[in-house]
Every structure is written in structure tokens, then in C-alpha cells.
Motif scaffolding. Structure first.
Motif, mmCIF file in Angstrom:
data_model
loop_
_atom_site.group_PDB
_atom_site.id
_atom_site.type_symbol
_atom_site.label_atom_id
_atom_site.label_comp_id
_atom_site.label_asym_id
_atom_site.label_seq_id
_atom_site.Cartn_x
_atom_site.Cartn_y
_atom_site.Cartn_z
ATOM 1 N N ARG A 84 0.835 -1.204 0.000
ATOM 2 C CA ARG A 84 0.000 0.000 0.000
ATOM 3 C C ARG A 84 0.866 1.249 0.000
ATOM 4 N NH1 ARG A 84 -2.589 -4.058 2.437
ATOM 5 N NH2 ARG A 84 -4.849 -4.186 2.332
ATOM 6 N N SER A 85 0.213 2.376 -0.003
ATOM 7 C CA SER A 85 0.891 3.667 -0.015
ATOM 8 C C SER A 85 1.984 3.724 1.059
ATOM 9 C CB SER A 85 -0.134 4.778 0.228
ATOM 10 O OG SER A 85 0.498 6.019 0.248
ATOM 11 N N GLY A 86 3.174 4.111 0.637
ATOM 12 C CA GLY A 86 4.312 4.199 1.555
ATOM 13 C C GLY A 86 5.180 2.958 1.575
ATOM 14 N N ASP A 87 4.648 1.808 1.120
ATOM 15 C CA ASP A 87 5.457 0.587 1.050
ATOM 16 C C ASP A 87 6.439 0.695 -0.110
ATOM 17 O OD1 ASP A 87 4.144 -0.606 3.194
ATOM 18 O OD2 ASP A 87 2.716 -1.674 1.921
ATOM 19 N N SER A 88 7.466 -0.132 -0.062
ATOM 20 C CA SER A 88 8.469 -0.120 -1.130
ATOM 21 C C SER A 88 8.826 -1.554 -1.508
ATOM 22 C CB SER A 88 9.710 0.635 -0.670
ATOM 23 O OG SER A 88 10.278 0.017 0.466
ATOM 24 N N PHE A 89 9.405 -1.695 -2.702
ATOM 25 C CA PHE A 89 9.841 -3.012 -3.160
ATOM 26 C C PHE A 89 10.885 -2.834 -4.256
ATOM 27 C CE2 PHE A 89 6.301 -1.759 -5.765
ATOM 28 C CZ PHE A 89 6.624 -2.174 -7.042
ATOM 29 N N GLY A 90 11.594 -3.910 -4.558
ATOM 30 C CA GLY A 90 12.571 -3.892 -5.635
ATOM 31 C C GLY A 90 14.012 -3.723 -5.198
ATOM 32 N N GLU A 91 14.235 -3.586 -3.906
ATOM 33 C CA GLU A 91 15.596 -3.308 -3.435
ATOM 34 C C GLU A 91 16.532 -4.511 -3.520
ATOM 35 O OE1 GLU A 91 13.394 -4.969 0.005
ATOM 36 O OE2 GLU A 91 12.909 -3.532 -1.540
ATOM 37 N N LEU A 92 16.024 -5.726 -3.378
ATOM 38 C CA LEU A 92 16.904 -6.903 -3.362
ATOM 39 C C LEU A 92 17.664 -7.076 -4.667
ATOM 40 C CD1 LEU A 92 14.711 -9.528 -1.474
ATOM 41 C CD2 LEU A 92 16.583 -8.131 -0.590
ATOM 42 N N ALA A 93 16.979 -6.898 -5.796
ATOM 43 C CA ALA A 93 17.638 -7.047 -7.093
ATOM 44 C C ALA A 93 18.754 -6.027 -7.266
ATOM 45 C CB ALA A 93 16.617 -6.915 -8.217
ATOM 46 N N LEU A 94 18.569 -4.848 -6.677
ATOM 47 C CA LEU A 94 19.597 -3.811 -6.787
ATOM 48 C C LEU A 94 20.749 -4.052 -5.830
ATOM 49 C CD1 LEU A 94 17.307 -0.665 -7.022
ATOM 50 C CD2 LEU A 94 18.341 -1.978 -8.888
ATOM 51 N N LEU A 95 20.435 -4.405 -4.591
ATOM 52 C CA LEU A 95 21.479 -4.606 -3.582
ATOM 53 C C LEU A 95 22.372 -5.798 -3.884
ATOM 54 C CD1 LEU A 95 19.429 -3.931 -0.328
ATOM 55 C CD2 LEU A 95 21.243 -2.491 -1.281
ATOM 56 N N TYR A 96 21.762 -6.881 -4.409
ATOM 57 C CA TYR A 96 22.503 -8.121 -4.612
ATOM 58 C C TYR A 96 22.772 -8.439 -6.077
ATOM 59 C CZ TYR A 96 21.369 -8.593 0.274
ATOM 60 O OH TYR A 96 21.240 -8.364 1.619
ATOM 61 N N ASN A 97 22.405 -7.506 -6.988
ATOM 62 C CA ASN A 97 22.608 -7.709 -8.423
ATOM 63 C C ASN A 97 22.126 -9.092 -8.848
ATOM 64 O OD1 ASN A 97 23.380 -6.951 -10.999
ATOM 65 N ND2 ASN A 97 25.436 -7.800 -10.765
ATOM 66 N N CYS A 98 20.867 -9.385 -8.522
ATOM 67 C CA CYS A 98 20.290 -10.687 -8.811
ATOM 68 C C CYS A 98 18.923 -10.500 -9.467
ATOM 69 C CB CYS A 98 20.165 -11.507 -7.529
ATOM 70 S SG CYS A 98 19.025 -10.806 -6.324
ATOM 71 N N PRO A 99 18.370 -11.584 -10.042
ATOM 72 C CA PRO A 99 17.041 -11.472 -10.642
ATOM 73 C C PRO A 99 15.976 -11.157 -9.590
ATOM 74 C CG PRO A 99 18.131 -13.499 -11.335
ATOM 75 C CD PRO A 99 18.958 -12.904 -10.239
ATOM 76 N N ARG A 100 14.877 -10.577 -10.046
ATOM 77 C CA ARG A 100 13.747 -10.295 -9.160
ATOM 78 C C ARG A 100 13.266 -11.598 -8.534
ATOM 79 N NH1 ARG A 100 13.377 -4.760 -8.433
ATOM 80 N NH2 ARG A 100 13.378 -3.691 -10.416
ATOM 81 N N LYS A 101 12.929 -11.538 -7.261
ATOM 82 C CA LYS A 101 12.505 -12.719 -6.518
ATOM 83 C C LYS A 101 10.993 -12.945 -6.569
ATOM 84 C CE LYS A 101 16.604 -13.696 -5.029
ATOM 85 N NZ LYS A 101 17.335 -14.764 -5.683
ATOM 86 N N ALA A 102 10.242 -11.954 -7.082
ATOM 87 C CA ALA A 102 8.787 -12.073 -7.120
ATOM 88 C C ALA A 102 8.227 -11.189 -8.228
ATOM 89 C CB ALA A 102 8.183 -11.661 -5.779
ATOM 90 N N THR A 103 6.988 -11.476 -8.596
ATOM 91 C CA THR A 103 6.239 -10.642 -9.524
ATOM 92 C C THR A 103 5.339 -9.728 -8.712
ATOM 93 O OG1 THR A 103 6.281 -12.307 -11.267
ATOM 94 C CG2 THR A 103 4.507 -10.681 -11.380
ATOM 95 N N VAL A 104 5.245 -8.461 -9.128
ATOM 96 C CA VAL A 104 4.362 -7.496 -8.467
ATOM 97 C C VAL A 104 3.363 -6.996 -9.501
ATOM 98 C CG1 VAL A 104 4.216 -5.304 -7.229
ATOM 99 C CG2 VAL A 104 6.171 -6.817 -6.839
ATOM 100 N N LEU A 105 2.062 -7.163 -9.185
ATOM 101 C CA LEU A 105 0.987 -6.753 -10.078
ATOM 102 C C LEU A 105 0.242 -5.558 -9.516
ATOM 103 C CD1 LEU A 105 -0.662 -10.212 -10.878
ATOM 104 C CD2 LEU A 105 0.905 -8.915 -12.326
#
Length: 100
Positions: free
Chosen positions: A69-90
Motif C-alpha cells: 500500500r501507499s508508503g510501502d516499497s519493493f525492488g531493493e533486493l535485485a539492486l542490492l545483490y545484483n540478482c534477478p527479481r525474486k517475485a512478480t508485483v501486479l
């Protein structure tokens, strides 16, 4: 406020804010897809997005793992660890997450 625990200066906070870009996502649209390499971190401005597992291509038998919801965040793991996304977000409804 995140600048307190990140210990950012006002100039650094302003620089981050200037780098953020508003994106749009239509209902059912994948904002990020599991397995792809990421180049953005997202902060939700409004609405609801869902972290799902299952067949997101056909959107059948999807299991919602988390609702963001508003204020939540996502996507940091792929950036921090230079790895593929761990989940799909719709997106559920038209949404406008901020991307950095």
C-alpha cells in the motif's frame, strides 16, 4: 522518517527526490516480473499492488503473498545483490509507483 535511520543529509534527501520518476501501471499489469534483472527501486504513492506467485502470464492460480500500500516499497533486493527479481508485483487498479 527514513532520513533519520539512513542518516542522510538534507542535500542527499533532495538529490534522491529529484531522481525519482513517477511510473504508471494499469490494472493487472506487471510492475516487476520474477526472474528479470531489476534496475529500479519502487515506493508506492497510492493504491494497492500485490506480490504474487504462480503463473502471472495467464494470471491463473495466482497466490497473493503480500499486499503493498501507499508508503510501502519493493525492488531493493535485485539492486542490492545484483540478482534477478525474486517475485512478480501486479497492479490492482491504475497505480502510480515512484521509481528510483
Amino acid at each position: 522518517h527514513f532520513s533519520e535511520w539512513l542518516q542522510l543529509s538534507q542535500a542527499q534527501v533532495e538529490m534522491m527526490a529529484d531522481m525519482m520518476r513517477r511510473t504508471t501501471a494499469e490494472p493487472g499489469q506487471e510492475v516487476v516480473k520474477k526472474g528479470e534483472y531489476g534496475n529500479k527501486f519502487y515506493i508506492i504513492n497510492d493504491g494497492i499492488l500485490e506480490v504474487v506467485s504462480g503463473n502471472s502470464r495467464t494470471q491463473t492460480e495466482l497466490e497473493v503473498k503480500v499486499r503493498l500500500r501507499s508508503g510501502d516499497s519493493f525492488g531493493e533486493l535485485a539492486l542490492l545483490y545484483n540478482c534477478p527479481r525474486k517475485a512478480t508485483v501486479l497492479a490492482r487498479g491504475a497505480r502510480s509507483p515512484w521509481g528510483l
